[in-house]
Write an enzyme that holds these catalytic residues in place. Sequence first.
Site, PDB file in Angstrom:
ATOM      1  N   GLU A 195       2.611 111.895  -0.040  1.00 50.39           N
ATOM      2  CA  GLU A 195       1.972 110.981   0.901  1.00 50.39           C
ATOM      3  C   GLU A 195       0.448 111.102   0.833  1.00 50.39           C
ATOM      4  O   GLU A 195      -0.269 110.098   0.806  1.00 50.39           O
ATOM      5  CB  GLU A 195       2.453 111.258   2.328  1.00 50.39           C
ATOM      6  CG  GLU A 195       3.828 110.713   2.642  1.00 50.39           C
ATOM      7  CD  GLU A 195       4.129 110.727   4.127  1.00 50.39           C
ATOM      8  OE1 GLU A 195       3.186 110.535   4.926  1.00 50.39           O
ATOM      9  OE2 GLU A 195       5.305 110.927   4.496  1.00 50.39           O
ATOM     10  N   SER A 261      17.479 120.649  -9.467  1.00 51.80           N
ATOM     11  CA  SER A 261      18.804 121.116  -9.885  1.00 51.80           C
ATOM     12  C   SER A 261      19.462 120.088 -10.779  1.00 51.80           C
ATOM     13  O   SER A 261      19.083 118.913 -10.804  1.00 51.80           O
ATOM     14  CB  SER A 261      19.732 121.355  -8.678  1.00 51.80           C
ATOM     15  OG  SER A 261      19.128 122.119  -7.686  1.00 51.80           O
ATOM     16  N   ASP A 333      13.618 111.483   1.863  1.00 52.96           N
ATOM     17  CA  ASP A 333      12.330 111.455   2.568  1.00 52.96           C
ATOM     18  C   ASP A 333      12.561 111.820   4.027  1.00 52.96           C
ATOM     19  O   ASP A 333      12.727 110.955   4.886  1.00 52.96           O
ATOM     20  CB  ASP A 333      11.704 110.073   2.441  1.00 52.96           C
ATOM     21  CG  ASP A 333      10.290 110.024   3.016  1.00 52.96           C
ATOM     22  OD1 ASP A 333       9.804 111.086   3.471  1.00 52.96           O
ATOM     23  OD2 ASP A 333       9.680 108.949   3.014  1.00 52.96           O
ATOM     24  N   ASP A 336       7.398 112.873   7.448  1.00 58.68           N
ATOM     25  CA  ASP A 336       6.384 111.829   7.605  1.00 58.68           C
ATOM     26  C   ASP A 336       5.134 112.421   8.233  1.00 58.68           C
ATOM     27  O   ASP A 336       5.221 113.185   9.214  1.00 58.68           O
ATOM     28  CB  ASP A 336       6.887 110.692   8.496  1.00 58.68           C
ATOM     29  CG  ASP A 336       7.607 109.604   7.720  1.00 58.68           C
ATOM     30  OD1 ASP A 336       7.570 109.657   6.472  1.00 58.68           O
ATOM     31  OD2 ASP A 336       8.207 108.716   8.352  1.00 58.68           O
TER      32      ASP A 336
END
Length: 824
Positions: A195, A261, A333, A336
Site C-alpha cells: 500500500e 509456500s 488482503d 488496510d
Amino acid sequence: MYRLFRWIVRLVSFALAALGIGLGGLWYFAARSLPDYNASYSLPGLSAPVEIVRTTENVPHIFGATDTDVFFALGLAHAQDRLWQMMMLRRTVQGRLSEIFGARTLKTDELMRRLDLYGAAVASVPAQDPATTAALDAYARGVNAWIETVNQDALGRGAPEFFLFDAQIAYWTPADSIAILKLMAAQSATQIDTEVLRARLSLLGQGWVEDLMPDVPGAGVMALPDYAALFPSAPRDSRGANADAEGALSPFVEPAFAAASNAYAAAPARSAAGGALLANDPHSPLTAPSLWYLARLELASGGVIGATIPGVPLILSGRSAKLGWGIAASYADDEDLFVEELDPQNPERYRTPTGWAEFRTRKVIVAVKDATPVTLTLRWSENGPVLPTGHFDLATVTPPGHVMSLAWSALSPADTSMSAALAIMKAQSVDAAVNAGAGFIAPSVTLTLADQKTVGMVTLGALPKRDAAHATRGRMPAPGWIAANRWQGRLPYAENPRVENPEGGIVITTNNKMIDRPFPAHVSYDWGDTERVTRLTRLMGEREVHSRESFIAAQLDTVSPAARGLLPLVGADLWFTGAPAPEGTPERFRQRALELLAAWDGDMNEHLPEPLIYAAWMREFQNRLLRDELGPELAAKFIHLQPLFLERVLRNTNGAARWCDVLQSAPQESCTDIARVSLDAALLSLKEKYGPKIESWRWGDAHEAHHDHTVLGHNRLLGWIMNIRQSTSGGDFTLNRGVTEGDGPEPFANVNGAGYRGVYDFADPDSSVFVISTGQSGHPLSGHYDDLADLWRRGEYVPMSLDPELARAAASGITRLTPAEPEP
C-alpha cells in the site's frame, strides 16, 4: 637469552593452559543443557505415564493415556530442544527484546507494543473452545515442567544462549502460544508495504504504478485513484525513504521475503497407486535452527505427524491415518492503512464520520538494557492502532497533520484460530476439515486437503468486508474519516475461496492468484506468485496419474519460468549477432555468455554457470532501469527481480519501453542498448569475483543457503559455530524456491526457502516422507543440530510413519514421564 626463552615458553604454556581450561569450562556448562533422551522424570500435571520415543532423526513420537498428557509431553519436548527459540518468539511478539539486546531492538519493540498483538492474544484465551483450552493449559504445563527441571538439576539454563544473555525465563502461558500464531501473521504481512509503495509511486506520477506494480494477469481491475488528489498535502517527492529496516529482529519483512509456500494434491483417480497424494513446502526465512520442528502425537482421534512450530501445540502441516493437510500463505488482503486527520486545535483527537473523537490511549514502559527505560503512549483510532511514521516508510505518504492507523485481522481480541486449527488436526475428512476452518482468523492461509476419497482447498482467515465505494479499494492508504472506507465486519466464511472434489482431481497453490471476483469480494489485488504456478500447472498436467515420486520431483524442481520467459525477450537482438570477436576481448566474453544462455533450458542448477550469468544480467538490467527514473532510495525497494515489470518493458506494453531511455543522456537509448551494457557490466563483475574462465562459474557458489542463527549468526566467531551454509540449486521463481538476498556483498545468497517439505501418500501412508532444513535440536553441540540439513540440500527425506512399532524399532532414546506423587 636462554632464561628469557624459558619465561616465554612458560607464559605461552600458561596462556594455552588457561585457554584450554576456559574452553573446557565453556563446553562443560554448554553441554549441561543437552537433554538426556533416555531419562525418566516424575512431574506434576500428568494423569498417567507418557513415553516420548525419539527416532534416529530425533523426531519425538508421543504416546499418552489422554490428549492433555500428550500435549504436556509436546510442550516438554519443544522446550528440551528449542527453549531459546521459544523465548525469542515470545519476546518478539511481546515487544521485550530490548531487555536483553539493548537499544538496537528498540524500534522493533516499539512497533510490537503499538500493535499489541500480545494483548490481543491474552484477550483471545477465553474465546477458545474447551478442548483447545485444555490443550493450551497442558502444553504450558509441559514447557514449565522442563523449565523447573532445568533449574532444579542445573541443566545449563536450558540452552547455551542463556549464558550470553542474562534473561530471566518466565513460565509459559496459554496466551504465549496464541501470540506466536499471531506472530506468524506478521511474517505473512505484505499489504502494508505494498500500500505504501503503491502510494509513493502514485505521488511521483508518470504512470509508474501500472508498470512496476501491475495487476496480476486475469480479468481487469479498475484504475487506481490519484493519491495526490486524495491527500493534496501529501509529500510530492517520495523518492527519499527511511534507510533503516523495520528494526533488528523484526518479524516484518520485505514482501519478497514474506511467508510463501507450494501445496498441491491429487485425488485417488489421479494417483497411480489409487490413493490421494498431497505435497506441501512452506517457505520462510532460513534460520538455524529451522522455524519448523517435526513431531508425532498419538491422540484419542488417532495419530498425527508432521511439522510444528515450537511454542504452538499444533501439527500445522502433516497427516493422520485418514487426512492430510498443508498450508500456504493466501496473500488475502486482510490489512488496510487509514490516514487519520488530527484536530488542529487538539492533536489528541481525530476526525471520524460523525465528528472529532479522542484516541484511546495507554502508556507502556519498554525496558532497555544498559539504557534508560522508554515510555510510549500507545494510541488507537476506531480503525486500529496508530503506527509510528518511522516504520514502513509511512513518513513518505503521510500528509502533515495526519497519522496512519492499521486495520488488520490478526489484531482480533477474540481470535479462535487456535481452536479451528486443532479441530482441523483432528478432522477425519476433507469436508470436516473445511467446516472446522470457520473459526480461523489469522494468519490467512490456503489449506490444501486430501483424504482417502478426495482432495480440496479452502482459504482460511477473516476476510474484511469492504464497501464497494471504498476510495482506494484497499490498495493504498485511505481517508479514515469516510465511512465508506472503513471495514464493515468480515465476509461470511462461506464466501472464502474453496474447492472440494474438483472435476480434474488436482488442486494447486503457489501463492498465486486463485480467484477472479470483483471488488469487494476480490480477496486480494496482490499475490505472492505469478511464475511458479505456470511450472506447477505444467508438471501436474504432464501426467494422467501421479505418484509420490512425481510429487517429490515437482517439489524439488529447479526450472525457472521467469528465466524461460525473459531471456528470449531481453536477448532478442543480441543472439548470434556480429562477427566472432577475438579471444580476450569483452565482445568475445559477451558472445560466449550468450552462447551458453541460448542453449540453456532455465534449470537453476547449482553446478551450472548459466543461472549465475542470467541472475546477474537481469539484476543489472532492472537496476539500470529503476535507478534512472526512481532514484537510488526508491529503486532499492525493488532489489528482487520483477518479471511482470520487465516483460512489460521488453514488450513495450502501453509504452513501457520508455524505461530504457536514460533521462540524463541526450541520445535515446533502446532496450537492446541497455541490455547489452547491462550484460557487459554483469560479466565484468562476475569475472572479478569468480575468475576469467566462464565455464568454471557455479551458481551454487553464489546461491549458498544461509541458515543463520538469528542472534549470534552475525558474530564472526560464534557464527562459524552456529550458522549452516550449503551450496544450493533453485532461485526466486523455482518450485524448489531459494529467495536471494537481493543486495549487499552476497546478493544471490539463498536466505528464504522451504524450511519444511512433506509428501503424503494415502495409497501407502507409511511411505509418506518429510524433512526440515536443519535439525530438530537448537543446541549447536547436539548431533541433531544440523543432521537433516544435508538431506534437505540433496532433496532427500525421512519416512513419516504412524506405526508405533516402527518408531520404537528406530528409537534412539525413550523419555519416560510419570505423574509426581502428591505432596503430603
